[in-house]
Design a protein around this motif. Sequence first.
Motif, PDB file in Angstrom:
ATOM      1  N   GLU A  87     -12.334  76.350 -61.755  1.00 35.45           N
ATOM      2  CA  GLU A  87     -12.960  75.669 -62.980  1.00 35.45           C
ATOM      3  C   GLU A  87     -12.427  74.221 -62.698  1.00 35.45           C
ATOM      4  O   GLU A  87     -13.026  73.026 -62.368  1.00 35.45           O
ATOM      5  N   CYS A  88     -11.033  74.202 -62.934  1.00 31.39           N
ATOM      6  CA  CYS A  88     -10.815  72.017 -62.919  1.00 31.39           C
ATOM      7  C   CYS A  88     -10.316  71.722 -61.485  1.00 31.39           C
ATOM      8  O   CYS A  88     -10.050  71.049 -60.841  1.00 31.39           O
ATOM      9  N   VAL A 124      -8.677  81.335 -62.513  1.00 28.20           N
ATOM     10  CA  VAL A 124      -8.418  80.263 -63.647  1.00 28.20           C
ATOM     11  C   VAL A 124      -7.929  79.928 -64.116  1.00 28.20           C
ATOM     12  O   VAL A 124      -6.435  81.361 -64.307  1.00 28.20           O
ATOM     13  N   CYS A 128      -7.636  76.525 -69.089  1.00 24.31           N
ATOM     14  CA  CYS A 128      -8.915  76.809 -68.352  1.00 24.31           C
ATOM     15  C   CYS A 128      -9.256  77.346 -69.540  1.00 24.31           C
ATOM     16  O   CYS A 128     -10.758  77.841 -69.656  1.00 24.31           O
ATOM     17  N   LYS A 129      -8.323  78.605 -69.292  1.00 21.89           N
ATOM     18  CA  LYS A 129      -8.974  79.672 -69.716  1.00 21.89           C
ATOM     19  C   LYS A 129      -8.541  79.648 -71.680  1.00 21.89           C
ATOM     20  O   LYS A 129      -9.944  80.495 -71.813  1.00 21.89           O
ATOM     21  N   ASN A 131      -9.108  77.327 -72.792  1.00 22.01           N
ATOM     22  CA  ASN A 131     -10.205  76.385 -73.588  1.00 22.01           C
ATOM     23  C   ASN A 131     -11.827  77.122 -73.395  1.00 22.01           C
ATOM     24  O   ASN A 131     -12.915  76.817 -74.134  1.00 22.01           O
ATOM     25  N   LYS A 132     -12.293  78.304 -72.276  1.00 19.18           N
ATOM     26  CA  LYS A 132     -12.936  78.241 -72.728  1.00 19.18           C
ATOM     27  C   LYS A 132     -12.718  79.562 -73.735  1.00 19.18           C
ATOM     28  O   LYS A 132     -13.748  80.079 -74.291  1.00 19.18           O
ATOM     29  N   ASN A 133     -11.555  80.541 -74.086  1.00 19.17           N
ATOM     30  CA  ASN A 133     -11.458  81.250 -75.095  1.00 19.17           C
ATOM     31  C   ASN A 133     -11.917  80.352 -76.277  1.00 19.17           C
ATOM     32  O   ASN A 133     -12.577  81.091 -77.240  1.00 19.17           O
ATOM     33  N   THR A 135     -13.987  77.734 -76.807  1.00 16.39           N
ATOM     34  CA  THR A 135     -15.853  78.482 -76.610  1.00 16.39           C
ATOM     35  C   THR A 135     -16.364  78.900 -76.976  1.00 16.39           C
ATOM     36  O   THR A 135     -17.308  79.134 -77.365  1.00 16.39           O
ATOM     37  N   ASP A 136     -15.729  80.165 -76.410  1.00 16.19           N
ATOM     38  CA  ASP A 136     -16.379  82.090 -77.009  1.00 16.19           C
ATOM     39  C   ASP A 136     -16.510  82.057 -78.253  1.00 16.19           C
ATOM     40  O   ASP A 136     -15.527  81.929 -79.160  1.00 16.19           O
TER      41      ASP A 136
END
Length: 136
Positions: A87-88, A124, A128-129, A131-133, A135-136
């Motif tokens: 991701e980053c 990931v 990033c994990k 941050n993804k959680n 936004t989900d």
Amino acid sequence: MGTQPKRRMTKQRKKILEVLRSTTSHPTADWIYDQVKQEIPNISLGTVYRNLNVLKEMGEIRELDYGSSHSHFDGNAEKHYHFTCLECGKICDVDESLHFELNQNVEEKLGCSIDYHRLEFFGVCSECKANKNKTD
């Protein structure tokens, strides 16, 4: 193969090595150049690249080349693995000492002699994990 000529540690090489060993971020040559230029203003990017190659040949650093347009460099020349976030792009060390066991297992299985191996982890990272959680 012949032996490599002994290379001396020039002021530029010493500073490049110092900068690289002061971080665990596995930077690019451009980042290293920006840091070294603060203390050696007249150094060129070409000089940094040449000295990174010499330091690599001397066994002082490792170059991490993942087939992208630019390599990353590691001030830790000891054998170790890396994790790269898809991701980053962050690269971090993986503190597992399996080198000897893996080499030995493959040598026994294939009846060959292993000089070295390369093993990389991709996925990931925790940031990033997280941050993804969020936004989900």
